[in-house]
Design a protein around this motif. Structure first.
Motif, PDB file in Angstrom:
ATOM      1  N   ARG A 226       1.012  -1.106   0.937  1.00  0.00           N
ATOM      2  CA  ARG A 226       0.272   0.285   0.366  1.00  0.00           C
ATOM      3  C   ARG A 226       1.083   1.301  -0.341  1.00  0.00           C
ATOM      4  O   ARG A 226       0.491   2.703   0.061  1.00  0.00           O
ATOM      5  CB  ARG A 226      -0.524  -0.391   1.042  1.00  0.00           C
ATOM      6  N   GLY A 227       1.975   1.148  -0.293  1.00  0.00           N
ATOM      7  CA  GLY A 227       3.261   2.310  -0.138  1.00  0.00           C
ATOM      8  C   GLY A 227       3.673   2.667   1.385  1.00  0.00           C
ATOM      9  O   GLY A 227       4.575   3.957   1.418  1.00  0.00           O
ATOM     10  N   TYR A 228       3.484   2.209   2.403  1.00  0.00           N
ATOM     11  CA  TYR A 228       3.793   2.875   3.853  1.00  0.00           C
ATOM     12  C   TYR A 228       4.842   2.327   3.766  1.00  0.00           C
ATOM     13  O   TYR A 228       5.939   1.109   3.492  1.00  0.00           O
ATOM     14  CB  TYR A 228       3.502   1.804   4.673  1.00  0.00           C
ATOM     15  N   LYS A 229       5.758   3.277   4.373  1.00  0.00           N
ATOM     16  CA  LYS A 229       7.357   3.072   4.948  1.00  0.00           C
ATOM     17  C   LYS A 229       7.285   2.269   6.212  1.00  0.00           C
ATOM     18  O   LYS A 229       6.899   2.636   7.717  1.00  0.00           O
ATOM     19  CB  LYS A 229       8.241   4.373   5.224  1.00  0.00           C
ATOM     20  N   LEU A 230       7.828   1.069   6.461  1.00  0.00           N
ATOM     21  CA  LEU A 230       7.418   0.420   7.941  1.00  0.00           C
ATOM     22  C   LEU A 230       8.926   0.251   8.687  1.00  0.00           C
ATOM     23  O   LEU A 230      10.423   0.936   8.291  1.00  0.00           O
ATOM     24  CB  LEU A 230       7.576  -1.083   7.568  1.00  0.00           C
TER      25      LEU A 230
ATOM     26  N   GLY B 176      12.349   9.389   7.132  1.00  0.00           N
ATOM     27  CA  GLY B 176      12.176  10.596   6.780  1.00  0.00           C
ATOM     28  C   GLY B 176      11.035  10.852   6.699  1.00  0.00           C
ATOM     29  O   GLY B 176      10.333  12.105   6.239  1.00  0.00           O
ATOM     30  N   LEU B 177      10.496  11.235   7.613  1.00  0.00           N
ATOM     31  CA  LEU B 177       8.869  11.957   7.915  1.00  0.00           C
ATOM     32  C   LEU B 177       8.363  11.967   9.384  1.00  0.00           C
ATOM     33  O   LEU B 177       9.457  12.093  10.285  1.00  0.00           O
ATOM     34  CB  LEU B 177       7.435  10.472   8.310  1.00  0.00           C
ATOM     35  N   GLU B 178       7.300  12.827   9.371  1.00  0.00           N
ATOM     36  CA  GLU B 178       6.904  13.819  11.033  1.00  0.00           C
ATOM     37  C   GLU B 178       6.644  13.142  11.796  1.00  0.00           C
ATOM     38  O   GLU B 178       5.337  12.272  10.978  1.00  0.00           O
ATOM     39  CB  GLU B 178       5.993  15.172  10.543  1.00  0.00           C
ATOM     40  N   PRO B 179       6.520  12.523  13.017  1.00  0.00           N
ATOM     41  CA  PRO B 179       5.601  11.759  13.930  1.00  0.00           C
ATOM     42  C   PRO B 179       4.444  11.436  13.827  1.00  0.00           C
ATOM     43  O   PRO B 179       4.218  11.057  13.311  1.00  0.00           O
ATOM     44  CB  PRO B 179       6.054  12.521  15.310  1.00  0.00           C
ATOM     45  N   GLY B 180       3.196  13.262  13.335  1.00  0.00           N
ATOM     46  CA  GLY B 180       2.292  12.949  13.319  1.00  0.00           C
ATOM     47  C   GLY B 180       2.026  12.428  11.942  1.00  0.00           C
ATOM     48  O   GLY B 180       0.426  12.041  11.903  1.00  0.00           O
ATOM     49  N   GLU B 181       2.783  12.333  10.998  1.00  0.00           N
ATOM     50  CA  GLU B 181       2.286  11.885   9.540  1.00  0.00           C
ATOM     51  C   GLU B 181       2.619   9.624  10.308  1.00  0.00           C
ATOM     52  O   GLU B 181       2.842   9.219   8.679  1.00  0.00           O
ATOM     53  CB  GLU B 181       3.637  11.575   8.278  1.00  0.00           C
ATOM     54  N   CYS B 182       3.222   9.042  11.038  1.00  0.00           N
ATOM     55  CA  CYS B 182       3.422   7.944  10.972  1.00  0.00           C
ATOM     56  C   CYS B 182       2.204   7.299  12.074  1.00  0.00           C
ATOM     57  O   CYS B 182       1.025   8.076  12.906  1.00  0.00           O
ATOM     58  CB  CYS B 182       4.954   7.709  12.339  1.00  0.00           C
TER      59      CYS B 182
ATOM     60  N   ALA C 264       6.160  11.363  21.928  1.00  0.00           N
ATOM     61  CA  ALA C 264       6.868  11.599  20.235  1.00  0.00           C
ATOM     62  C   ALA C 264       6.183  12.692  19.455  1.00  0.00           C
ATOM     63  O   ALA C 264       6.255  13.707  18.512  1.00  0.00           O
ATOM     64  CB  ALA C 264       7.631  10.086  19.942  1.00  0.00           C
ATOM     65  N   GLY C 265       4.638  12.219  19.274  1.00  0.00           N
ATOM     66  CA  GLY C 265       3.452  13.061  19.152  1.00  0.00           C
ATOM     67  C   GLY C 265       3.188  11.764  17.930  1.00  0.00           C
ATOM     68  O   GLY C 265       3.159  12.584  16.899  1.00  0.00           O
ATOM     69  N   ILE C 266       3.292  10.530  17.780  1.00  0.00           N
ATOM     70  CA  ILE C 266       2.934   9.943  16.592  1.00  0.00           C
ATOM     71  C   ILE C 266       1.402  10.032  16.455  1.00  0.00           C
ATOM     72  O   ILE C 266       0.588  10.007  17.673  1.00  0.00           O
ATOM     73  CB  ILE C 266       3.003   8.527  16.883  1.00  0.00           C
ATOM     74  N   GLY C 267       1.162   9.781  14.656  1.00  0.00           N
ATOM     75  CA  GLY C 267      -0.286  10.062  14.915  1.00  0.00           C
ATOM     76  C   GLY C 267      -1.645   9.487  14.687  1.00  0.00           C
ATOM     77  O   GLY C 267      -2.855  10.144  15.521  1.00  0.00           O
ATOM     78  N   VAL C 268      -0.950   8.111  15.062  1.00  0.00           N
ATOM     79  CA  VAL C 268      -2.057   7.667  14.663  1.00  0.00           C
ATOM     80  C   VAL C 268      -1.524   6.330  15.511  1.00  0.00           C
ATOM     81  O   VAL C 268      -0.425   6.188  15.850  1.00  0.00           O
ATOM     82  CB  VAL C 268      -2.485   6.647  13.875  1.00  0.00           C
ATOM     83  N   ASN C 269      -2.120   5.914  17.021  1.00  0.00           N
ATOM     84  CA  ASN C 269      -1.630   4.619  17.901  1.00  0.00           C
ATOM     85  C   ASN C 269      -2.590   3.596  18.360  1.00  0.00           C
ATOM     86  O   ASN C 269      -3.882   3.688  18.431  1.00  0.00           O
ATOM     87  CB  ASN C 269      -1.058   5.068  19.289  1.00  0.00           C
TER      88      ASN C 269
END
Length: 181
Positions: free
Chosen positions: A57-61, A113-119, A136-141
């Motif tokens: 789906r294009g996600y970086k892991l 290469g991502l902002e925390p909110g994008e992760c 850390a501000g991770i967008g979705v947990n």
């Protein structure tokens, strides 16, 4: 929230009386042998499908782990043929940090290469993993936990996941992970 390298663990804490150079020579092997006593690890049921699908789906892991041992996770990934799917592997004994320290997550974001909110974070420990990701501000947990274990937990504002799944495959059905990148 500090972690020792394999060498520091054995030289400073577990085998301080042994010759430093000898410890340096064998520290990775004795860490590996210690981990083997705990049993062989296996990819969680549905894990391969989730990893391959999210990658497609294009996600970086990435992986963020407190597991002691500097080589075990990379070796597992390679042995299971999953290493090609991961763009970041953040290990406590390499960084010197431990979850829930938010810097672990920020290092992962940086490597991706991502902002925390994008992760998004997928974790199995409410108090250690989810609290660190939130800090850390991770967008979705996302918490992966059995119903039995969940009954014994207390969810607060500091550790509240956005989603809870009881089967790893259910991650693929979450609306937030449908679109891809």
């Amino acid at each position: 929230m500090k972690e020792s390298s394999d060498f520091e663990l054995w030289h400073k804490w577990l085998l301080p009386e042994m010759d430093e150079e000898k410890v340096r020579e064998i520290c990775h092997e004795i860490t590996f042998q210690y981990r083997q006593v705990k049993g062989l690890r296996h990819v969680v049921e549905g894990g391969r499908e989730v990893i391959e699908t999210l990658h497609a789906r294009g996600y970086k892991l990435g992986i963020i782990s407190n597991l002691i041992g500097e080589y075990e996770i990379p070796e597992w990934l390679k042995a299971d043929g999953l290493d090609e799917y991961f763009d970041a592997v953040i290990l406590s004994p390499v960084t010197g940090l431990r979850k829930p320290d938010p810097r672990m997550y920020l290092l992962g974001c940086e490597q991706l290469g991502l902002e925390p909110g994008e992760c998004a974070s997928v974790a199995d420990n409410l108090d250690r993993d989810i609290t660190g990701a939130i800090a850390a501000g991770i967008g979705v947990n996302i918490l992966f936990i059995s119903p039995e274990k969940l009954k014994k937990k207390i969810i607060t504002d500091a550790n509240r996941p956005d989603y809870i799944v009881h089967r790893f495959l259910d991650i693929l059905d979450l609306p937030i992970l449908q679109g891809g990148m």
